[in-house]
Design a protein around this motif. Sequence first.
Motif, PDB file in Angstrom:
ATOM      1  N   MET A  80      10.848 -69.883 139.747  1.00  0.00           N
ATOM      2  CA  MET A  80      11.607 -69.119 138.761  1.00  0.00           C
ATOM      3  C   MET A  80      11.083 -67.685 138.715  1.00  0.00           C
ATOM      4  N   ARG A  81      11.998 -66.743 138.805  1.00  0.00           N
ATOM      5  CA  ARG A  81      11.639 -65.321 138.704  1.00  0.00           C
ATOM      6  C   ARG A  81      11.984 -64.826 137.303  1.00  0.00           C
ATOM      7  N   ILE A  82      10.986 -64.212 136.652  1.00  0.00           N
ATOM      8  CA  ILE A  82      11.145 -63.765 135.267  1.00  0.00           C
ATOM      9  C   ILE A  82      10.797 -62.292 135.181  1.00  0.00           C
ATOM     10  N   ALA A 126       5.669 -69.881 137.629  1.00  0.00           N
ATOM     11  CA  ALA A 126       6.712 -68.859 137.613  1.00  0.00           C
ATOM     12  C   ALA A 126       6.222 -67.571 138.260  1.00  0.00           C
ATOM     13  N   TYR A 137      16.713 -61.993 139.220  1.00  0.00           N
ATOM     14  CA  TYR A 137      15.877 -62.682 138.244  1.00  0.00           C
ATOM     15  C   TYR A 137      16.629 -63.872 137.651  1.00  0.00           C
ATOM     16  N   ASP A 138      15.879 -64.956 137.439  1.00  0.00           N
ATOM     17  CA  ASP A 138      16.449 -66.115 136.759  1.00  0.00           C
ATOM     18  C   ASP A 138      16.483 -65.897 135.251  1.00  0.00           C
ATOM     19  N   VAL A 139      15.522 -65.108 134.749  1.00  0.00           N
ATOM     20  CA  VAL A 139      15.426 -64.811 133.314  1.00  0.00           C
ATOM     21  C   VAL A 139      15.050 -63.346 133.145  1.00  0.00           C
ATOM     22  N   GLY A 168      21.021 -63.694 135.687  1.00  0.00           N
ATOM     23  CA  GLY A 168      19.989 -64.473 135.011  1.00  0.00           C
ATOM     24  C   GLY A 168      20.265 -64.659 133.532  1.00  0.00           C
ATOM     25  N   ARG A 169      19.536 -65.576 132.938  1.00  0.00           N
ATOM     26  CA  ARG A 169      19.638 -65.813 131.501  1.00  0.00           C
ATOM     27  C   ARG A 169      18.992 -64.647 130.745  1.00  0.00           C
ATOM     28  N   TYR A 181      10.858 -71.016 128.801  1.00  0.00           N
ATOM     29  CA  TYR A 181      11.539 -70.812 130.079  1.00  0.00           C
ATOM     30  C   TYR A 181      12.051 -72.089 130.728  1.00  0.00           C
ATOM     31  N   LEU A 211      10.075 -74.513 131.902  1.00  0.00           N
ATOM     32  CA  LEU A 211       9.155 -74.849 132.978  1.00  0.00           C
ATOM     33  C   LEU A 211       8.560 -76.232 132.733  1.00  0.00           C
TER      34      LEU A 211
END
Length: 411
Positions: free
Chosen positions: A1-3, A33, A86-88, A109-110, A374, A376
Motif C-alpha cells: 500500500m502506498r500512502i 506500507a 497512491y492508494d491513500v 486513491g482513498r 489504513y 493494514l
Amino acid sequence: MRILMLTSEFAPVRGGIGTYAREVARAASALGADIEVIAPDYGRDNTVEDRRLPFEVRRFAGGLHSMRDLPSKIRLARRSMASGQYDVVHAADWPFFIPVALSQHLTDGRIFMSVHGTEINETQTLLKRLAIKCTGVFGLRTEIIANSRYTGELFRERFAVEAQRVHAIPLGVSEFWFGERKDRAATRAAYGIPPERIVMVTVARITRRKGHPATLAALSDLSRELRNHLTWLVIGPDGEADYVRELRSLAGSISCDMRFMGALPDHEIRDIYGAADFFCLTGVHDPSGRVEGFGLVYLEAGAGRLPSVATSIGGVPDAVLAGRSGLLVQSSIDDIARAITKLAENADLRSALGAGALAHARELSWARCAARTYGLQPAARPSHRIPDHVPPAIQPREPASAIKAYSASSP
C-alpha cells in the motif's frame, strides 16, 4: 500500500498532531506500507533526524500554519498528488483539508482527513464553512478519521456527513513510554522527595483548559494530614502569562508541597512516572471552543503503571476507563478531592487501577491505530486483559474553600 500523508505539524516541533503524524507513519511502515510524509521544515535542516525515521519525509519551506500559507499548500498538494500513484492520500490535520480536496481528481486513491477536536469548532465561522462547502472538503470521497468517539460525534454534529464515513480510532502510545526508567528510589532522591510521601504528577501545558486550579482547589479540601503527606509535581511549559501568575499565587496560599517543574524532556518525565503514585489532570470546559479531543498523556502515564484522576470531558473517557484504569469524575472540586483522597489513601486501589492503566496503554498501540486507519494487517501481539475492578461510588460531601470560590468563577 502506498500512502501519502500531508501534515502542517511535525518534528522537531512538539505537539499532539506532530506526534500523531510521526507515530502513525512509523507504525504503518512497520506494518508493510510504503508511506511518504510531507511536512514543514521550520526554517532548518532536518536531514539527520529524518534519516533516522523508517519512512520518507519530504520537507517544504514553512512553519506553523497561517492562512496566508494556504495558496502554497494548494500548489504543494497538487504537485505531490500528481507525482505518484497512491492508494491513500491522508491530510493529517485541517490546514491540508482544502488543498487535498482541490486536488483529489488527480488520484484514484482513498481520501482520508483526520480531525482532532478543537479545529472542528474553529471551522464554524461563516467564511470557513463556505470555503469548506465550495471546495468539497467533506464530499463523498472523503473519509474522516476521528481521534475519539467524542471527536467523531462532535464532527457529525457540525457537518452533515454520513456515519459510515466517520471512523473513531483512538490514538496509541509510543513504545518509548514502556521503556526502562531509573530506579524509583533514585529518582525520588534526585528530586528530594522522601520515600514515604505520596507523589501525584500532572503533565500538561499550564493553560486554562487543563484545569490546574481545579486540582489545586481540590487539594485545599483534603485533610491537613493527607495534604502534608502529598507532593504534587506540575510538569509542562507556561501558557497564558496572566493565568500562570494567578496559579502560582494561589499555590502559595495553601500548605502543600506543590512544585512547578517546567518543561522536561520525555526521558525525565518517564523516570518521574516511575517514581510517582498516580497521575492527575482535571481539564475543564473551555468557552473558547478548544476541546480535549482525546488525552494521550493519560496513556503515557498508564504505560508507567500510573492510574489517573481525570475529569470526564471531551474524548478523555476513551483514554481513561472509569473504574478500570483510573477514576473519571465530573468537573467539580468535591469529586476531584474525593478521587485524589481515594488514590492517595488506598495502595491496593492504586495497584489495581495501575495494572488496568498499563493494560489499556498496551491495547491502544500505534500499530493498532495505523492498522485500523489504513486497513493494514495488524501485527500479532499478546492480549493484555484490563482488570474489571470498579471502585466504590464517590459520595458527595459539603466543601468549603477560598480557592474553590476562585475556581468556580474562573474561565
